[in-house]
Design a protein around this motif. Structure first.
Motif, short mmCIF file in Angstrom:
data_model
loop_
_atom_site.label_atom_id
_atom_site.label_comp_id
_atom_site.label_asym_id
_atom_site.label_seq_id
_atom_site.Cartn_x
_atom_site.Cartn_y
_atom_site.Cartn_z
N GLN A 33 39.76 36.40 40.61
CA GLN A 33 40.03 35.68 41.85
C GLN A 33 39.81 36.64 43.02
O GLN A 33 40.35 37.74 43.05
CB GLN A 33 41.46 35.17 41.86
N SER A 34 39.02 36.22 43.98
CA SER A 34 38.82 37.03 45.18
C SER A 34 40.08 36.96 46.03
O SER A 34 40.95 36.11 45.81
CB SER A 34 37.62 36.54 45.98
N PHE A 35 40.21 37.87 46.99
CA PHE A 35 41.36 37.81 47.88
C PHE A 35 40.99 38.35 49.25
O PHE A 35 40.02 39.08 49.42
CB PHE A 35 42.57 38.55 47.29
N GLN A 36 41.76 37.97 50.22
CA GLN A 36 41.57 38.35 51.61
C GLN A 36 42.22 39.70 51.87
O GLN A 36 43.36 39.92 51.49
CB GLN A 36 42.19 37.29 52.53
N GLN A 49 36.83 39.76 52.82
CA GLN A 49 37.05 38.97 51.61
C GLN A 49 36.61 39.83 50.43
O GLN A 49 35.43 40.17 50.32
CB GLN A 49 36.24 37.66 51.65
#
Length: 64
Positions: A33-36, A49
């Motif tokens: 999962q990508s994250f900010q 991002q």
């Protein structure tokens, strides 16, 4: 277990209050999962991002 080396600075000693950053794609080819990013780093330093290296263009990986 493999030894991990982390280089902080080549040109001067680390000082109290210095900001430390980590380029996640250097260790993550694919992220579940990508994250900010919530750092206060300036544009050009922060990717904003965070995704795995597989999703970045070669020029975005230069210098890492």
């Amino acid at each position: 277990m493999a030894k991990l080396e982390v280089r902080v600075s080549e040109d001067r000693a680390l000082q109290p209050g210095d900001s430390l950053t980590f380029f996640y794609p250097s260790t993550e080819w694919e992220m579940a999962q990508s994250f900010q990013c919530t750092s206060d780093a300036q544009d050009g330093v922060c990717k904003r991002q965070l995704v795995g290296a597989a999703e970045l263009k070669p020029e975005q990986l230069e210098g890492y």
